[in-house]
Design a protein around this motif. Structure first.
Motif, mmCIF file in Angstrom:
data_model
loop_
_atom_site.group_PDB
_atom_site.id
_atom_site.type_symbol
_atom_site.label_atom_id
_atom_site.label_comp_id
_atom_site.label_asym_id
_atom_site.label_seq_id
_atom_site.Cartn_x
_atom_site.Cartn_y
_atom_site.Cartn_z
ATOM 1 N N ASP A 136 1.606 -23.516 -7.382
ATOM 2 C CA ASP A 136 2.027 -22.873 -8.620
ATOM 3 C C ASP A 136 1.505 -21.444 -8.665
ATOM 4 N N ASP A 137 2.301 -20.587 -9.277
ATOM 5 C CA ASP A 137 1.857 -19.218 -9.516
ATOM 6 C C ASP A 137 1.037 -19.212 -10.802
ATOM 7 N N VAL A 138 -0.267 -19.000 -10.652
ATOM 8 C CA VAL A 138 -1.133 -18.997 -11.833
ATOM 9 C C VAL A 138 -1.250 -17.601 -12.442
ATOM 10 N N GLY A 139 -0.488 -16.656 -11.892
ATOM 11 C CA GLY A 139 -0.479 -15.312 -12.463
ATOM 12 C C GLY A 139 -1.660 -14.461 -12.075
ATOM 13 N N ALA A 140 -2.361 -14.838 -11.020
ATOM 14 C CA ALA A 140 -3.513 -14.052 -10.588
ATOM 15 C C ALA A 140 -3.046 -12.778 -9.886
ATOM 16 N N PRO A 141 -3.745 -11.655 -10.091
ATOM 17 C CA PRO A 141 -3.346 -10.415 -9.419
ATOM 18 C C PRO A 141 -3.243 -10.558 -7.905
ATOM 19 N N ALA A 142 -4.163 -11.302 -7.293
ATOM 20 C CA ALA A 142 -4.157 -11.428 -5.835
ATOM 21 C C ALA A 142 -2.988 -12.256 -5.329
ATOM 22 N N GLN A 143 -2.249 -12.932 -6.207
ATOM 23 C CA GLN A 143 -1.066 -13.682 -5.802
ATOM 24 C C GLN A 143 0.201 -12.836 -5.866
ATOM 25 N N ASN A 144 0.109 -11.668 -6.451
ATOM 26 C CA ASN A 144 1.272 -10.803 -6.633
ATOM 27 C C ASN A 144 1.365 -9.850 -5.456
ATOM 28 N N ALA A 145 2.273 -10.143 -4.527
ATOM 29 C CA ALA A 145 2.352 -9.363 -3.293
ATOM 30 C C ALA A 145 2.642 -7.896 -3.565
ATOM 31 N N GLU A 146 3.547 -7.616 -4.471
ATOM 32 C CA GLU A 146 3.874 -6.220 -4.746
ATOM 33 C C GLU A 146 2.672 -5.484 -5.328
ATOM 34 N N PHE A 147 1.960 -6.121 -6.248
ATOM 35 C CA PHE A 147 0.784 -5.472 -6.833
ATOM 36 C C PHE A 147 -0.255 -5.193 -5.767
ATOM 37 N N VAL A 148 -0.554 -6.190 -4.932
ATOM 38 C CA VAL A 148 -1.610 -6.042 -3.927
ATOM 39 C C VAL A 148 -1.229 -5.022 -2.870
ATOM 40 N N LEU A 149 -0.060 -5.179 -2.277
ATOM 41 C CA LEU A 149 0.292 -4.354 -1.114
ATOM 42 C C LEU A 149 0.628 -2.925 -1.497
ATOM 43 N N TYR A 150 1.272 -2.728 -2.644
ATOM 44 C CA TYR A 150 1.596 -1.361 -3.052
ATOM 45 C C TYR A 150 0.348 -0.565 -3.419
ATOM 46 N N HIS A 151 -0.698 -1.246 -3.895
ATOM 47 C CA HIS A 151 -1.881 -0.529 -4.358
ATOM 48 C C HIS A 151 -3.038 -0.574 -3.385
ATOM 49 N N ALA A 152 -2.872 -1.245 -2.242
ATOM 50 C CA ALA A 152 -3.960 -1.349 -1.268
ATOM 51 C C ALA A 152 -4.105 -0.097 -0.414
ATOM 52 N N ASP A 153 -3.034 0.662 -0.262
ATOM 53 C CA ASP A 153 -3.042 1.810 0.646
ATOM 54 C C ASP A 153 -3.760 2.988 -0.003
ATOM 55 N N ASN A 154 -4.944 3.327 0.531
ATOM 56 C CA ASN A 154 -5.740 4.375 -0.111
ATOM 57 C C ASN A 154 -5.162 5.776 0.084
ATOM 58 N N VAL A 155 -4.414 5.989 1.170
ATOM 59 C CA VAL A 155 -3.807 7.311 1.368
ATOM 60 C C VAL A 155 -2.702 7.538 0.345
#
Length: 363
Positions: A303-322
């Protein structure tokens, strides 16, 4: 990515000269050499190589020197340089089971073929400042590394796989997309997610991993194995009909073992989280493995519990420090026209509000 600013040529030249002066520091202090950075600030070098997607300790050390120790700026320099390099081909997948390990530990099994190898680590040090390091010319103690490991070091998860107690990995998958040559898009499959996490900012990935441990996601991991060492890189040569070794790279690999109660199609078994990073970068590799597992919720039927780390777009779009740095720092560039329009809007709204208040008072 927002880059250089236009401005007066003389002002920019002076800014460059001032930057060079600040970078050099006090001329009375010996200049820091690239070799010194490479050898004595190796963990910083490893981070720049990992997030810059280029394994070259000398270039990473040079980037750190040029960036005055700003690791994100150094990563930017390395990525920019990487885009100028020609590509001759692709190497074969490295065999981490054949890694010449400097460090190899497991939190799941005490006795392993090849043994536990503590290696160079801060894990057992006291977090107290060692003022002896301020003295120059100190004699460095020589560690007793013991006899060279001769026993093979198979992956710990192989033991669980024999009993089908851990989810298997698919074989014969298609060639993954290359994030260094193609923009990130969604849906992102697991190979693409792993690439993005490898290049992601260590602090951000660490925070995402920490959030899953605190309950913002389904993550109750054990470190099945953490290994750091050197692996050969081979490349197929069509003219020869076989592969040849073209070099070696130092890698940190982490596999986590996670609880999984099963689903309609899968029996109860453990699942995996995976991290692989250039150099000795174990905090990043462990964090990456935790976030990788959190992002797999959908394919595992959870189940998607709505955790930020489960949201691929949120994690991957914001992980790139450059990317993040460029978008963040662009707000310090001139926005005179935009601000003047906003300023005029605020003044007009205030005038209208004042006129309305006067009319109400007059009525």
């Amino acid at each position: 990515m927002y880059v250089a600013v236009k401005g007066g040529e003389r002002a920019i030249d002076n800014a460059h000269a001032w930057l060079a002066e600040e970078r050099r520091g006090d001329p009375g202090v010996a200049e820091l050499g690239v070799a010194q950075i490479r050898e004595q600030l190796s963990l910083a070098v490893n981070r720049v190589m990992a997030e810059g997607s280029l394994f070259d300790p000398d270039l990473a050390a040079l980037a750190i020197k040029q960036a005055r120790g700003d690791l994100i700026e150094a990563v930017f320099l390395i990525r920019a340089y990487r885009t100028t390099l020609p590509r001759f081909g692709a190497s074969r997948p490295v065999d981490t089971a054949a890694m010449d390990c400097d460090r190899r530990i497991s939190a799941t099994f005490k006795d392993l073929p090849g043994g536990q190898v503590l290696g160079p680590t801060f894990d057992y040090t006291h977090r107290l400042l060692d003022f002896a390091l301020a003295a120059e010319g100190m004699e460095v103690p020589v560690p007793d590394r013991g006899p060279a490991a001769e026993a093979p070091m198979p992956h710990v998860t192989d033991f669980l796989a024999r009993e089908e107690l851990i989810q298997g990995e698919p074989e014969g998958a298609a060639t993954p997309r290359d994030l260094t040559r193609e923009p990130l898009d969604f849906p992102a499959d697991r190979p693409l997610r792993l690439q993005a996490l490898t290049r992601g900012d260590e602090g951000f990935v660490l925070s995402m991993a920490y959030s899953t441990q605190r309950g913002y996601g389904r993550n109750h991991p054990f470190v099945g194995e953490l290994r750091i060492g050197t692996v050969p890189v081979e490349m197929d040569i069509p003219e020869l009909g076989f592969s040849i070794e073209i070099g070696e790279v130092v890698l940190t690999e982490c596999e986590t073992v996670n609880q999984f109660t099963g689903s309609r199609t899968e029996p109860p078994q453990f699942t995996r989280g995976y991290g692989l990073v250039f150099g000795q970068t174990e905090r990043k590799a462990i964090s990456m493995a935790l976030v990788d597992r959190a992002l797999r919720w959908e394919e595992l039927g959870e189940d998607d519990v709505g955790a930020p780390a489960q949201n691929a777009e949120f994690v991957l779009y914001h992980a790139d420090n450059v990317q993040a740095t460029g978008f963040l720092e662009h707000i310090k560039l001139p926005h005179y026209v935009d601000f003047q329009s906003e300023l005029e809007l605020i003044r007009r709204l205030r005038r209208e509000a004042a006129d309305g208040a006067q009319r109400e008072a007059a009525e």
